[in-house]
Design a protein around this motif. Structure first.
Motif, mmCIF file in Angstrom:
data_model
loop_
_atom_site.group_PDB
_atom_site.id
_atom_site.type_symbol
_atom_site.label_atom_id
_atom_site.label_comp_id
_atom_site.label_asym_id
_atom_site.label_seq_id
_atom_site.Cartn_x
_atom_site.Cartn_y
_atom_site.Cartn_z
ATOM 1 N N GLU A 82 0.814 -1.175 0.057
ATOM 2 C CA GLU A 82 -0.163 0.030 -0.094
ATOM 3 C C GLU A 82 0.865 1.221 0.177
ATOM 4 O O GLU A 82 2.069 1.012 0.513
ATOM 5 N N GLN A 83 0.378 2.432 -0.528
ATOM 6 C CA GLN A 83 0.661 3.606 -0.468
ATOM 7 C C GLN A 83 -0.283 4.476 0.129
ATOM 8 O O GLN A 83 -1.071 4.812 -0.602
ATOM 9 N N GLY A 84 0.002 5.013 1.324
ATOM 10 C CA GLY A 84 -0.933 5.604 1.922
ATOM 11 C C GLY A 84 -2.353 5.012 2.199
ATOM 12 O O GLY A 84 -1.992 3.692 2.916
ATOM 13 N N ASP A 85 -3.468 5.225 1.814
ATOM 14 C CA ASP A 85 -4.687 4.420 2.075
ATOM 15 C C ASP A 85 -5.071 3.872 0.670
ATOM 16 O O ASP A 85 -6.149 3.046 0.779
ATOM 17 N N SER A 86 -4.140 3.664 -0.351
ATOM 18 C CA SER A 86 -4.436 2.839 -1.746
ATOM 19 C C SER A 86 -3.694 1.684 -1.730
ATOM 20 O O SER A 86 -2.440 1.758 -1.489
ATOM 21 N N ALA A 87 -4.239 0.572 -2.013
ATOM 22 C CA ALA A 87 -3.399 -0.857 -2.507
ATOM 23 C C ALA A 87 -2.995 -0.461 -3.724
ATOM 24 O O ALA A 87 -3.878 -0.312 -4.717
ATOM 25 N N LEU A 140 4.318 -3.016 3.202
ATOM 26 C CA LEU A 140 4.027 -4.324 3.129
ATOM 27 C C LEU A 140 3.300 -4.770 4.426
ATOM 28 O O LEU A 140 3.727 -4.800 5.326
ATOM 29 N N THR A 141 2.234 -5.578 4.144
ATOM 30 C CA THR A 141 1.457 -6.110 5.133
ATOM 31 C C THR A 141 0.940 -7.558 4.837
ATOM 32 O O THR A 141 0.822 -8.007 3.421
ATOM 33 N N ALA A 142 1.179 -8.392 5.759
ATOM 34 C CA ALA A 142 1.055 -9.977 5.535
ATOM 35 C C ALA A 142 0.021 -10.462 6.608
ATOM 36 O O ALA A 142 0.190 -10.123 7.884
ATOM 37 N N LYS A 143 -1.043 -11.196 6.075
ATOM 38 C CA LYS A 143 -2.035 -11.448 7.051
ATOM 39 C C LYS A 143 -2.408 -12.890 6.763
ATOM 40 O O LYS A 143 -2.581 -13.377 5.491
ATOM 41 N N THR A 144 -3.016 -13.535 7.720
ATOM 42 C CA THR A 144 -3.542 -15.009 7.597
ATOM 43 C C THR A 144 -4.161 -15.274 8.735
ATOM 44 O O THR A 144 -3.653 -14.797 10.021
ATOM 45 N N TRP A 156 4.733 -22.522 -14.166
ATOM 46 C CA TRP A 156 4.510 -20.966 -13.970
ATOM 47 C C TRP A 156 3.472 -20.884 -12.896
ATOM 48 O O TRP A 156 2.538 -21.295 -12.710
ATOM 49 N N ARG A 157 3.885 -19.730 -11.761
ATOM 50 C CA ARG A 157 2.813 -19.505 -10.655
ATOM 51 C C ARG A 157 2.930 -18.001 -10.481
ATOM 52 O O ARG A 157 3.738 -17.466 -10.668
ATOM 53 N N LYS A 158 1.641 -17.629 -10.086
ATOM 54 C CA LYS A 158 1.355 -16.393 -10.082
ATOM 55 C C LYS A 158 0.282 -15.924 -8.792
ATOM 56 O O LYS A 158 -0.635 -16.820 -9.113
ATOM 57 N N GLY A 159 0.371 -14.843 -8.326
ATOM 58 C CA GLY A 159 -0.799 -14.719 -7.364
ATOM 59 C C GLY A 159 -1.057 -13.530 -7.147
ATOM 60 O O GLY A 159 -0.331 -12.668 -7.431
ATOM 61 N N TRP A 160 -2.489 -13.333 -6.687
ATOM 62 C CA TRP A 160 -2.962 -12.143 -6.570
ATOM 63 C C TRP A 160 -3.461 -12.043 -5.119
ATOM 64 O O TRP A 160 -3.328 -12.966 -4.476
ATOM 65 N N GLU A 161 -4.319 -10.874 -4.709
ATOM 66 C CA GLU A 161 -4.784 -11.022 -3.259
ATOM 67 C C GLU A 161 -5.590 -12.048 -2.923
ATOM 68 O O GLU A 161 -5.550 -12.663 -1.940
ATOM 69 N N GLN A 162 -6.367 -12.384 -3.691
ATOM 70 C CA GLN A 162 -7.491 -13.468 -3.488
ATOM 71 C C GLN A 162 -7.326 -14.787 -4.616
ATOM 72 O O GLN A 162 -8.384 -15.572 -4.435
ATOM 73 N N PHE A 163 -6.240 -14.641 -5.347
ATOM 74 C CA PHE A 163 -6.405 -15.919 -6.170
ATOM 75 C C PHE A 163 -4.850 -16.272 -6.645
ATOM 76 O O PHE A 163 -4.138 -15.454 -6.677
ATOM 77 N N GLU A 164 -4.603 -17.536 -6.821
ATOM 78 C CA GLU A 164 -3.234 -18.039 -6.984
ATOM 79 C C GLU A 164 -3.250 -19.070 -7.979
ATOM 80 O O GLU A 164 -4.218 -19.956 -8.078
ATOM 81 N N PHE A 165 -2.410 -19.375 -8.845
ATOM 82 C CA PHE A 165 -2.699 -20.413 -9.745
ATOM 83 C C PHE A 165 -1.013 -20.809 -9.881
ATOM 84 O O PHE A 165 -0.169 -20.142 -10.119
ATOM 85 N N LYS A 166 -0.835 -22.232 -10.327
ATOM 86 C CA LYS A 166 0.333 -23.024 -10.715
ATOM 87 C C LYS A 166 0.218 -23.718 -11.845
ATOM 88 O O LYS A 166 -0.649 -24.668 -11.846
#
Length: 807
Positions: free
Chosen positions: A54-59, A82-86, A496-506
């Motif tokens: 995030e930068q300020g209040d923007s993701a 950078l924020t990590a949550k689980t 090939w793997r790639k992830g987003w905030e709510q989705f990941e594929f390999k």
């Protein structure tokens, strides 16, 4: 559309996607790669963590860590939070300055203060469900005080037999690994080796039903045994001893030492096992010839075996720099004594139910074995990604000498004749392999993994058959044989793997080229073939909330024939029973599909389907004219199964926990009946409930009491109908002197119901096989721990010689 046309279409679309994404990236502004690995306080990687920049209040960007904890995200130049949550862990937050590509290394997350347990488990055994695997943590449970084979037999999600076969979700052809390395052997030899290894050296068991492309495509699934590794400086170790008794007594004694100092890590263990075992085998056979004259054979065989085993391993790890590591490992199992004496009585009755004759059988067998593997690996971490190079060598030898004496007796007691013979056999297998792996993130395209692998296999088998008469042995050239087999495997993979905030594929694709040659010198049979196979894999994860994780996996696997199945030898166990190999077996192709849901990291649900083409199995085929039984490896037509599984845990009180696991599935086998060639269909529903519960009385510090129940419903296994069986076990453990000494008691198969019954009744086949092994026994154990005893689980190197499981 043909299969080839479909494959070409998939390849073209896949290439188009890569080109399109690459071109899109080229027109964007300068972006930098931020990567790292999320780990727990104990060290292991933490998978499926939400990463947000995030930068300020923007993701600005988001990602999801993969199952090993690794994440990668691309952002423009700038400073970010950078924020990590689980779920179950305190959020982690830090500032990062992305002026260039940045590797943050390991980021540690702590368990939330209000969460007492975030893994799917009551405390012990610690059962962790992940998207692509089930991990059973062994220390401090009833699993830890026996040998490694017993550990697999009692673990949830695995079914084993007394012949060394392992099944997962009903699927055969499961590959076994130690720290990501194949342990080279299967069947009875696998059971012999693992029964000589102490489970106290094991940290966890990984049960992987649908492995990714980086794994060899061989096997319907993988069981990976993760060994312990110390995290603290200094010397530590343990001395252990256990005694168990069923019908007979047996003992195991061992020593383990671990030393860690700065850049150097050394670990070694040795176990000496010896004792006796008992087994009772009963067979009922009905032979009806072409004139419809029927006879009934009942065979009752009691087997007493005696053994002596030496099991050992040594592992060394040296880090010449902060980003490099050199590893060496050797595992071995020596069996100088493994003898079995079998006394059997076969009663033959006619249609009227009157005794026609009896056969008195005496079977004496003595074998010795020598298994050893060597591994050398180098791993280098880079600013972006890593690479590693590995090589290993495995050698396996087994020699067997067997005497079979049979006496034919009239109901009056008159001796009608004899048939005495002996055979000597030996098997030598050499496997040499090497592998190169590369992991590399590419800006906002995600991360790529690629690898190459080469393995060379040579095996030589000799069988000398002798007729015995009046104390004189004469070599029987018609039943003696020599068989040589060579195999070369070359493989390459890309994922090939790639992830987003709510989705990941390999997405992965593996290609394996196999060339093999075999020759039976005496029989005149030869084998010379080659083939190329493609194995796509797909892993998808969707995270709609912190408490729900959806997963979808697809994979194609191959089950190559074991070397012993390809051997055309005919080995007799009696004048009327023999085992015969089949050099014309074809590899089986397996396709697996799974849909999963993890709820609050506590409940796990899976729907799965598996289809196997040309499944390999060993059938028992009776010849009704000659009254013989032949055990013969064949390719059947179809093996299909589909079902659901669910697991979870509950803490009733602070001192009482439970874990449950339930699988139910439909299975369908199609094959041709021997002799008649008619189509046979075996189908039905099977289910496997597993329940574990543990008690930890607060007033008796260091005491744990565990109960475990497993039930296997009736099911089909190829051409066999398998009866139900179950096991109820009890374990107690008490620790003394600040955990320096632990004493344990274990009672297996309390109700003596873990017995095997296989029925083969279709077409012209009508026989039943029953086995009552020594599964009911008690065990007492004592362990003394010394030195610095803190342990953490750390994954080791992955082997490159994964064909070795087919021995």
């Amino acid at each position: 559309m043909t299969v080839q046309a479909q494959m070409n279409l998939v390849k073209s679309r896949f290439l188009f996607i890569i080109i399109f994404v690459s071109l899109s990236h080229c027109v964007k502004g300068q972006e930098n790669s931020i990567s790292g690995t999320i780990v727990t306080e104990d060290g292991p990687g933490l998978g499926y963590v939400n990463i947000l920049l995030e930068q300020g209040d923007s993701a600005v960007a988001g990602a999801m860590s993969d199952s090993s904890g690794y994440f990668h995200v691309s952002v423009p130049n700038g400073t970010y939070t950078l924020t990590a949550k689980t779920w179950g862990y305190d959020a982690l937050s830090q500032q990062v300055d992305a002026q260039n590509n940045l590797n943050l290394g390991k980021l540690t997350m702590s368990i939330a203060a209000d969460i007492t347990q975030v893994e799917i488990t009551a405390r012990k055994p610690l059962v962790v469900r992940e998207i692509d695997r089930l991990r059973v943590k062994v220390p401090n449970t009833i699993l830890a005080d026996g040998d490694a084979w017993e550990m697999l037999r009692l673990a949830p999600g695995i079914m084993v037999t007394q012949k060394g076969d392992i099944r997962m979700q009903g699927k055969a052809g499961i590959r076994v690994m130690i720290d990501g390395r194949d342990i080279n052997i299967s069947g009875q030899d696998l059971m012999d080796m693992l029964s000589g290894m102490s489970a106290q050296e094991v940290e966890s068991i990984e049960i992987i039903s649908n492995p990714p492309a980086s794994f060899s495509a061989s096997g319907a699934g993988v069981v990976n045994i993760i060994m312990k590794k110390a995290s603290q400086e200094g010397l530590r170790g343990n001395v252990r001893s256990r005694f168990e008794r069923g019908v007979y007594g047996r003992s195991s004694n061992g020593l383990s030492l671990t030393y860690k100092h700065k850049k150097l890590y050394l670990n070694g263990s040795y176990d000496l096992s010896f004792g006796k075992r008992f087994s009772n085998e009963i067979s009922d056979m009905r032979f009806c010839n072409s004139q419809n004259d029927c006879s009934f054979w009942n065979e009752d065989s009691k087997q007493n075996s005696q053994y002596l085993k030496h099991g050992f391993h040594f592992y060394g790890d040296y880090r010449p720099g902060p980003k490099s590591r050199i590893s060496f490992r050797t595992d071995g199992n020596l069996t100088p004594l493994n003898s079995t004496g079998s006394d059997g009585l076969t009663k033959v009755t006619g249609s009227a139910g009157l005794l026609d004759s009896s056969i008195v059988n005496e079977n004496k067998a003595a074998s010795l074995g020598n298994y050893q593997s060597f591994f050398l690996g180098y791993k280098q971490e880079m600013d972006k990604g890593s690479w590693n190079l590995q090589a290993d060598y495995t050698r396996f030898f087994k020699g067997l000498s067997q005497d079979i004496f049979s006496q034919f007796v009239h109901p009056s007691g008159q001796i009608l004749g004899r048939s005495d013979f002996r055979f000597d056999s030996d098997q030598n297998v050499d496997i040499l392999g090497s592998q190169f792996d590369l992991s590399y993130p590419v800006s906002n395209l995600g991360a790529f993994d690629a690898g190459l692998k080469l393995s060379l296999i040579q095996t030589a088998n000799n069988l000398d058959h002798f007729l015995l008469e009046n104390g004189v042995s004469t070599r029987d050239e018609t039943r003696s044989n020599q068989f040589k087999y060579d195999e070369q495997n070359a493989a390459a993979y890309l994922s090939w793997r790639k992830g987003w905030e709510q989705f990941e594929f390999k997405l992965g694709l593996r290609s394996e080229y196999t060339q093999l040659k075999g020759e039976s010198k005496t029989g005149g049979q030869s084998l010379d073939t080659q083939y190329l196979r493609w194995f796509p894999t797909l892993h998808l994860q969707f995270f709609p909330s912190e408490k729900n994780i959806w997963g979808l996996t697809y994979g194609t696997r191959i089950n190559r024939p074991s070397y012993r199945y390809l051997n055309a030898f005919r080995m007799y166990s009696s004048p009327y029973s023999y085992i015969e190999g089949n050099p014309f077996l074809q590899p089986a192709i397996i396709r697996n599909l799974e849909l999963s849901l993890v709820r609050s990291n506590q409940y796990f649900f899976t729907a799965f389907a598996s289809h196997t083409q040309n499944p390999i199995t060993q059938m028992s085929i009776q010849d009704n004219e000659e009254s013989t039984i032949r055990y013969f490896a064949v390719n059947q037509d179809i093996d299909f199964r589909a079902g659901i599984s669910a697991s979870g845990s509950i803490d009733f009180f602070s001192w009482w926990s439970a874990y449950w696991d339930l699988s139910a599935y439909y299975q369908r086998y199609q094959f041709k009946a021997p002799v008649t060639g008619e189509d046979i269909l075996n189908s039905g529903i099977a289910f496997d409930p597993f329940i574990w519960t543990g008690f930890y009385p607060g007033k008796l510090d260091g005491l744990s009491i565990e109960f475990q129940f497993t039930y296997y419903a009736p099911r089909y296994q190829g051409s066999f109908r398998v009866d139900s069986r179950s096991e109820f076990a009890l374990g107690l453990k008490k620790k003394f002197f600040k955990d320096r000494i632990s004493a344990s008691f274990f009672l297996a198969d309390i109700f003596d119901d873990n017995k095997f019954t296989l029925r083969s009744k279709y077409s012209t086949q009508d026989h039943v096989y029953r086995e009552d092994p020594e599964n009911q026994y008690f065990r007492i154990g004592l362990t003394w721990n010394f030195g610095n005893r803190k342990v953490k689980n750390k994954k080791e190197q992955k082997s490159n010689t994964e064909e070795k499981q087919r021995l």
